[in-house]
Design a protein around this motif. Structure first.
Motif, PDB file in Angstrom:
ATOM      1  N   SER A 168      44.542  37.740  34.834  1.00  0.00           N
ATOM      2  CA  SER A 168      43.568  37.064  35.688  1.00  0.00           C
ATOM      3  C   SER A 168      44.016  37.096  37.145  1.00  0.00           C
ATOM      4  O   SER A 168      45.206  37.004  37.452  1.00  0.00           O
ATOM      5  N   GLN A 170      42.544  34.869  39.271  1.00  0.00           N
ATOM      6  CA  GLN A 170      42.014  33.634  39.845  1.00  0.00           C
ATOM      7  C   GLN A 170      43.070  32.806  40.569  1.00  0.00           C
ATOM      8  O   GLN A 170      42.727  31.936  41.372  1.00  0.00           O
ATOM      9  N   ASP A 206      38.423  40.453  38.004  1.00  0.00           N
ATOM     10  CA  ASP A 206      39.154  39.426  37.260  1.00  0.00           C
ATOM     11  C   ASP A 206      39.163  39.828  35.790  1.00  0.00           C
ATOM     12  O   ASP A 206      38.556  40.836  35.401  1.00  0.00           O
ATOM     13  N   ASP A 226      35.149  37.439  36.637  1.00  0.00           N
ATOM     14  CA  ASP A 226      34.681  37.522  38.020  1.00  0.00           C
ATOM     15  C   ASP A 226      33.203  37.136  38.149  1.00  0.00           C
ATOM     16  O   ASP A 226      32.631  37.193  39.239  1.00  0.00           O
TER      17      ASP A 226
END
Length: 414
Positions: A168, A170, A206, A226
């Motif tokens: 990820s 994020q 992502d 994403d």
């Protein structure tokens, strides 16, 4: 807040809203149902709990399941263990058979090990002989297989679908890191015959959760954190369309309609939603809204219904083109916290007129609307457990296989 142990101690399985027949009556139980663990038609004792959902070969003859770092192969008819495939350095997380037998009458099998969404994931492609007793490793990848009903192979069995660099992004901004485009998650389409990558599908920013192939094998769909779903040309690897982002939140699963003209996409946050999009225009034709996340979406074989595990203890079935709800199934809970722990998973249509699904605690339900009867496969009342099984059921037209937390696979005939 209710935890898993408390939920399993208090759970009764009482149904508040049942699926109804064409005449508006609850479907009656099939003969011998509801069934419990001791009434299973057969059992396989693995020796430890499996983390991977089992897989059935395309002809229903073999069953594969991850046990620790190995992949165990069983003959379904006799429950005899035929082989143990060794090669993974970590615990096996998932196994998938190709939907076609190999050219020599054998089988292709893909297995994934390592922590999901981590850089130590590994996929091994195996070839099994026609008896399932002899095997060889064809290739190993630093990659993973998709989740939530993903396709691991093309329908003709000629292409393996793996997800690479699937960490990820994020948290990158929080760490002051801007990841280079070359290090972002992507999908590789690998030719089994040529033993080489055909296409690398790049564009997601992502972690990629689900990869699904259309029934004609021409299109691939991917859903990612994403917030976008992408439609790819399987022959050229080009991205044909980007769907979303919708109204924020991660995307978890994606499924094609049987005719390949639409996709259903599940979204989490700010609340659960399922979007149905038309591929020719990219427009959203309907959206089903739920309080809870939903990560299991299925189309009916005739394409006129979509089903998912939705709000606490609920299965919703609706018209994907109008958004009109057609059927609803729900458990009864006086405590909302209990309901949030009863999220259904592994929702699928099983042939014509049947739907099958599993609750987090392991109980499996199947409804046959044409045969006007329902099935339930569950635990014995005294069979206590203090956690949910990680592995989900697997099914065919003939059997359903349900793993428990004690390392036992229970096989029931349908």
């Amino acid at each position: 807040m209710v935890n898993q142990r408390e939920f399993l101690e208090w759970f009764t399985g009482e149904i508040e809203q049942d699926f109804l027949s064409a005449t508006g009556e609850p479907l009656p139980w099939a003969p011998g149902h509801p069934k419990q663990g001791a009434s299973a038609d057969a059992t396989i004792h693995l020796g430890q709990e499996t983390q991977s959902t089992p897989a059935l070969s395309c002809d229903g003859e073999l069953l594969a399941v991850g046990v620790g770092n190995g992949v165990h192969i069983y003959k379904v008819a006799t429950q005899e263990r035929l082989a143990v495939l060794q090669g993974h350095a970590a615990e096996v997380e998932s196994v998938h058979f190709s939907s076609q037998t190999a050219e020599d009458g054998g089988y292709l099998l893909a297995s994934h090990s390592g922590v999901i969404l981590n850089d130590n994931s590994q996929v091994i492609l195996w070839h099994l002989d026609s008896n399932g007793t002899s095997s060889e490793s064809l290739a190993t990848f630093d990659a993973q297989l998709g989740l939530w009903g993903s396709s691991a192979f093309s329908h003709d069995g000629k292409t393996l679908i793996v997800i690479c660099q699937n960490e990820s992004t994020q948290f990158d901004d929080d760490e002051g890191v801007s990841r280079d485009a070359s290090s972002l998650p992507y999908i590789d389409l690998w030719s089994v015959q040529d033993k080489m990558t055909q296409h690398s599908l790049r564009g997601h920013t992502d972690a990629i959760q689900c990869v699904s192939m259309s029934s004609n094998g021409k299109l691939l769909a991917s859903a990612a954190w994403d917030g976008t779903a992408r439609i790819w040309d399987a022959a050229t690897g080009s991205c044909l369309r980007i769907l979303g982002p919708f109204d924020g939140g991660q995307l978890w699963s994606v499924a094609f309609s049987p005719d390949g003209t639409h996709v259903a996409i599940s979204q989490e946050s700010p609340k659960g939603r399922v979007h149905v999009c038309e591929l020719s225009t990219g427009e959203t034709v309907s959206t089903a809204n739920f309080h809870m996340w939903t990560r299991s979406v299925a189309w009916s074989p005739d394409g006129d219904k979509v089903a998912c595990g939705a709000d606490p203890g609920t299965i919703a079935v609706w018209d994907p083109y109008t958004g009109e709800e057609k059927r609803r199934w729900a458990l009864k809970f006086d405590d909302f916290g209990m309901g949030t722990m009863a999220q259904p998973r592994a929702v699928r249509f099983l042939g014509k007129g049947k739907i099958v699904f599993q609750l987090n605690e392991g109980t499996v339900y199947a409804y046959d609307f044409e045969g006007n009867q329902k099935y339930r496969f569950g635990r014995e009342p005294e069979d206590k457990q203090d956690k949910f099984p990680r592995a989900e059921m697997v099914w065919s037209e003939r059997i359903v296989v349900v793993p428990d937390t004690r390392g036992v696979l229970r096989l029931w005939n349908l």
